[in-house]
Design a protein around this motif. Sequence first.
Motif, short mmCIF file in Angstrom:
data_model
loop_
_atom_site.label_atom_id
_atom_site.label_comp_id
_atom_site.label_asym_id
_atom_site.label_seq_id
_atom_site.Cartn_x
_atom_site.Cartn_y
_atom_site.Cartn_z
N GLY A 69 13.80 10.53 -6.83
CA GLY A 69 12.61 11.34 -7.03
C GLY A 69 11.36 10.54 -7.30
N GLY A 70 11.50 9.35 -7.86
CA GLY A 70 10.34 8.50 -8.11
C GLY A 70 9.84 7.87 -6.83
N THR A 71 8.54 7.63 -6.74
CA THR A 71 7.96 7.02 -5.55
C THR A 71 7.97 5.50 -5.69
OG1 THR A 71 6.55 8.92 -5.12
CG2 THR A 71 5.89 6.85 -4.10
N VAL A 72 8.56 4.83 -4.71
CA VAL A 72 8.68 3.38 -4.71
C VAL A 72 7.48 2.76 -4.00
CG1 VAL A 72 10.09 1.41 -3.95
CG2 VAL A 72 11.20 3.52 -4.73
N PHE A 73 6.87 1.77 -4.65
CA PHE A 73 5.80 0.96 -4.07
C PHE A 73 6.26 -0.50 -4.06
CE2 PHE A 73 3.74 4.67 -5.90
CZ PHE A 73 2.81 5.04 -4.92
N ALA A 74 5.56 -1.34 -3.31
CA ALA A 74 6.00 -2.74 -3.23
C ALA A 74 4.82 -3.68 -2.97
CB ALA A 74 7.05 -2.91 -2.14
N TRP A 75 4.96 -4.91 -3.46
CA TRP A 75 4.04 -5.99 -3.10
C TRP A 75 4.84 -7.26 -2.94
CZ3 TRP A 75 3.57 -10.25 -6.37
CH2 TRP A 75 3.96 -10.09 -7.71
N SER A 76 4.26 -8.23 -2.23
CA SER A 76 4.92 -9.51 -1.97
C SER A 76 4.01 -10.67 -2.32
CB SER A 76 5.34 -9.64 -0.50
OG SER A 76 6.34 -8.71 -0.16
N GLU A 77 4.62 -11.77 -2.70
CA GLU A 77 3.92 -13.02 -2.94
C GLU A 77 4.58 -14.11 -2.10
OE1 GLU A 77 2.76 -16.15 -6.56
OE2 GLU A 77 4.04 -14.40 -6.97
N VAL A 78 3.75 -14.93 -1.44
CA VAL A 78 4.27 -16.07 -0.68
C VAL A 78 4.53 -17.21 -1.66
CG1 VAL A 78 3.86 -17.69 1.20
CG2 VAL A 78 2.95 -15.35 1.35
N LEU A 79 5.80 -17.54 -1.87
CA LEU A 79 6.17 -18.58 -2.81
C LEU A 79 6.22 -19.96 -2.18
CD1 LEU A 79 9.10 -16.80 -4.73
CD2 LEU A 79 6.69 -16.95 -5.39
N ASP A 80 6.56 -20.02 -0.89
CA ASP A 80 6.70 -21.31 -0.23
C ASP A 80 6.70 -21.08 1.28
OD1 ASP A 80 7.02 -24.02 0.11
OD2 ASP A 80 9.02 -24.13 -0.81
N LYS A 81 6.55 -22.17 2.03
CA LYS A 81 6.60 -22.13 3.48
C LYS A 81 7.42 -23.31 3.97
CE LYS A 81 2.75 -21.24 5.70
NZ LYS A 81 1.36 -21.30 6.19
N ALA A 82 8.08 -23.14 5.10
CA ALA A 82 8.88 -24.22 5.69
C ALA A 82 8.78 -24.15 7.21
CB ALA A 82 10.33 -24.14 5.25
N ASP A 83 8.52 -25.28 7.83
CA ASP A 83 8.50 -25.38 9.29
C ASP A 83 9.90 -25.74 9.75
OD1 ASP A 83 8.16 -26.04 11.98
OD2 ASP A 83 6.16 -26.86 11.66
N LEU A 84 10.54 -24.81 10.46
CA LEU A 84 11.92 -25.03 10.90
C LEU A 84 11.98 -25.47 12.35
CD1 LEU A 84 13.67 -21.95 9.23
CD2 LEU A 84 13.24 -24.23 8.28
N VAL A 137 0.80 -1.23 0.00
CA VAL A 137 0.00 0.00 0.00
C VAL A 137 0.83 1.28 0.00
CG1 VAL A 137 -1.84 1.29 1.15
CG2 VAL A 137 -1.87 -1.22 1.20
N ASP A 138 1.74 1.41 0.96
CA ASP A 138 2.44 2.69 1.13
C ASP A 138 3.47 2.92 0.03
OD1 ASP A 138 1.13 3.06 3.70
OD2 ASP A 138 2.49 1.49 4.43
N GLY A 139 3.78 4.18 -0.22
CA GLY A 139 4.81 4.55 -1.18
C GLY A 139 5.84 5.45 -0.52
N MET A 140 7.06 5.42 -1.02
CA MET A 140 8.13 6.24 -0.45
C MET A 140 9.06 6.73 -1.57
SD MET A 140 10.91 5.33 2.54
CE MET A 140 9.60 4.88 3.68
N ALA A 141 9.21 8.03 -1.68
CA ALA A 141 10.16 8.60 -2.64
C ALA A 141 11.55 8.65 -2.02
CB ALA A 141 9.72 10.00 -3.06
N ILE A 142 12.56 8.45 -2.83
CA ILE A 142 13.95 8.52 -2.39
C ILE A 142 14.57 9.74 -3.07
CG2 ILE A 142 16.18 7.35 -2.34
CD1 ILE A 142 14.56 4.71 -2.75
#
Length: 348
Positions: free
Chosen positions: A285-300, A207-212
Amino acid sequence: MSKTDPGNYFEDFRLGQVLVHATPRTVTAGDVALYTALYGTRFALFSSEAFAKDCGFPHAAVDPLIAFHIVFGKTVPDISLNAVANLGYAEGRFHKLLTDGMTLSAKSEVIGLKENSNRKTGVVYVRTTGMDEFGETVLSYVRWVMVRKRDQNVEISEQFVPALEEAVAPDQLIVPAGLDFSAYDYALAGAPHAFEDYAIGEKIDHVDGMAIEEAEHAMATRLWQNTAKVHFNQFERAKDPSGRRLVYGGVVISTAKALSFNGLQNAGLILAINGGRHVSPYFAGGTVFAWSEVLDKADLGSVGALRLRLVATVDRPCGDFPGKDEAGAYADGVILDFDYWAAVPKRG
């Protein structure tokens, strides 16, 4: 004879060559404070000494990405001072928890060389190891970088592209000594989501964006003693069609990771870097946005681990989850594709 070092060009590298990088660097509370100021990270494990102690550590925990940036910076004068661009990462593992007062040094082995068809540049593959003051490995990773040739007519006799693992296997992940999430305080961490709450294939818009800004990326890159010309030398960059200084890719990684807090509040601790690609150059100067995808899970056992794909974009909110199309081409605005394992608390 000149006493200055112009850095290595592509034809200076040899397969099997070991480079011992100069200037060991001691991690201090100042690094932690500046890291927070520059990237806005909010993960409780790295923000509160009391929280870290409640998670089994004897002292404050330091974000592993600080170790990554410091070690990366050590390598630049020998590997990428004459780089066109840093291209990607693989097989990264954090072997030991970074702590305030630890002194890091680095060495790299050249494991691959491939000249580009234009004969003006080539790709150098190195395996870098970061060590503490006792010689114990803190982190290791492979990266590849496009480096200019000094003389495009020089013949490159030895070329080899290494085969790299797609991801670090779960049984190769190293849980930091002492880590114990049994008394994890979800309220103080910022969200109730545990290992069991994430599903493979799930996508999270942060959701959030951040310019550098120019000053911020220059300060961040100097902080890690990264001397690459593409980040600082405007005279050199004037020769490039963009005419602008490139932002160090690690700034994008840490900014995107900080943005991932919103949705992954309990996944701050990186255990491994499976792969990463700087898809497009990023300019301040550009605003950076991000999203994530869960690719795998592991019980350690004591903790869970999520394999996460972190995608960053510029001036493009991620509600539509821009990534690759059916032909494998990245969507406009994608600047980073970063694959990593993170430790998370379990309820069970």
